[in-house]
Structures are given as C-alpha cells and as structure tokens.
Write a protein that holds these residues in place. Sequence first.
Motif, short mmCIF file in Angstrom:
data_model
loop_
_atom_site.label_atom_id
_atom_site.label_comp_id
_atom_site.label_asym_id
_atom_site.label_seq_id
_atom_site.Cartn_x
_atom_site.Cartn_y
_atom_site.Cartn_z
N LEU A 195 0.81 -1.22 0.00
CA LEU A 195 0.00 0.00 0.00
C LEU A 195 0.85 1.27 0.00
N PRO A 196 1.80 1.45 0.92
CA PRO A 196 2.59 2.69 0.87
C PRO A 196 3.46 2.82 -0.39
N ARG A 197 3.90 1.71 -0.93
CA ARG A 197 4.66 1.78 -2.19
C ARG A 197 3.80 2.31 -3.32
N LEU A 198 2.52 2.00 -3.25
CA LEU A 198 1.60 2.38 -4.32
C LEU A 198 1.06 3.80 -4.16
N VAL A 199 0.69 4.18 -2.93
CA VAL A 199 0.00 5.46 -2.73
C VAL A 199 0.80 6.48 -1.92
N GLY A 200 1.96 6.07 -1.41
CA GLY A 200 2.74 6.96 -0.56
C GLY A 200 2.38 6.79 0.91
N ALA A 201 3.27 7.25 1.77
CA ALA A 201 3.13 7.02 3.20
C ALA A 201 1.90 7.70 3.80
N LYS A 202 1.65 8.95 3.44
CA LYS A 202 0.55 9.69 4.05
C LYS A 202 -0.80 9.05 3.77
N ALA A 203 -1.08 8.76 2.50
CA ALA A 203 -2.35 8.14 2.14
C ALA A 203 -2.46 6.74 2.74
N ALA A 204 -1.35 6.00 2.73
CA ALA A 204 -1.36 4.64 3.28
C ALA A 204 -1.66 4.67 4.77
N LEU A 205 -1.03 5.59 5.50
CA LEU A 205 -1.30 5.68 6.93
C LEU A 205 -2.76 5.99 7.20
N GLY A 206 -3.35 6.88 6.40
CA GLY A 206 -4.77 7.18 6.57
C GLY A 206 -5.63 5.95 6.44
N LEU A 207 -5.35 5.13 5.42
CA LEU A 207 -6.12 3.91 5.21
C LEU A 207 -5.83 2.87 6.29
N LEU A 208 -4.55 2.73 6.64
CA LEU A 208 -4.15 1.70 7.60
C LEU A 208 -4.60 2.01 9.03
N LEU A 209 -4.66 3.27 9.39
CA LEU A 209 -5.00 3.62 10.77
C LEU A 209 -6.48 3.86 10.99
N SER A 210 -7.20 4.31 9.97
CA SER A 210 -8.62 4.62 10.16
C SER A 210 -9.52 3.41 9.97
N GLY A 211 -9.17 2.55 9.03
CA GLY A 211 -10.05 1.43 8.70
C GLY A 211 -11.22 1.85 7.84
N LEU A 212 -11.29 3.13 7.49
CA LEU A 212 -12.41 3.63 6.69
C LEU A 212 -12.16 3.38 5.21
#
Length: 174
Positions: A140-157
């Motif tokens: 995921l972070p390789r594909l979308v970058g760290a910031k967007a990946a963290l949003g997805l990984l931490l929120s679950g939304l």
Amino acid sequence: MTGLVRIATAEGIARITIDNPPLNLLSAPVRQGLAAALDAAGRNPAVRVIVLAAAGPTWPAGADIHEFRKPAEGPALGEICAAIAQSRKPVIAALRGTVLGGGLELALAAALRLAEPGTELGLPEVTLGLLPGAGGTQRLPRLVGAKAALGLLLSGLPVAARRAAEIGLVDVVA
C-alpha cells in the motif's frame, strides 16, 4: 481449481473468476482455487494477460472469519498475493462493490487495478485490532505513498473509487 473459482481462456486472456456468494470471501477453498487457476494461467503459453474478477455484486470483501478459530489451511493469502505479484504475465484486478481487507491485499498485488464507479476500498480489520497480513502494509505505501497509506491503515475507513484513483490506489475507474 474448486467450483468457487473458474478460469476461462480466450484470445490470450485468462479470466479467473471468484464465485463465492454472497461476499466472495477468501476462504481456504477459494484460495486453493485461485492458486490452481493462477498456476494454470501461468503455465499456458497461449495466455498473455490474466484478469482477476468476481461474480456477483462484489469483489472479495475479505477473509472468512469462520476460519479464524480453525487450524490454518493453505495456501495462505500472502502466498496467493506473492504469486500474483511475481507472475511473469500481467495480472489485472477488475474491482467492483466492496474491496476490503484481504480482498484489497489481493488487488494490491496485481499489476493494474480497474474499478467500477461506486466501488469502495479499505482495510477495516484494523478497527478490530488486526493488521493486514498478506503484504498490504508493504504494498500500500509503495503504491499510494506514506501519508495516504497511513490514513487507510490507521482509520479502517473505506475510500470511494474516485478518491482511490486520485491517490493512486486504483489505476482506472470505468
């Protein structure tokens, strides 16, 4: 292959279809069928491209939680994702409905992700205290970058297909 996964080949395209209603959950028989279908498509010299699709209204919406209390039965989803990522033939994920948890990890392993409008993608398992376990935390972070990946990984939304395309999670919405 199991009856839950079908493969059809025509004009150089192997279409592998997951058909495990109602949510196309990634149960052991589905994973076994995927492994067999990917292997068959990979060995077939007439196949140039592999398309992963799902029957019914949704892409796999994650793991089958009924298996969580049972002994693990292979292949693991991580093995399937690795086979997709390492395929010599490009693998295209044709996404629709809900692309959640292990279903999103399966899509992340593909070379290209096409989503129908209205598709939602996410990793909701984090709301249960579970981490993606099939390579999603790396892909995921390789594909979308760290910031967007963290949003997805931490929120679950989940995110809608259009937003997923904006951040690079989906290549095409059509």
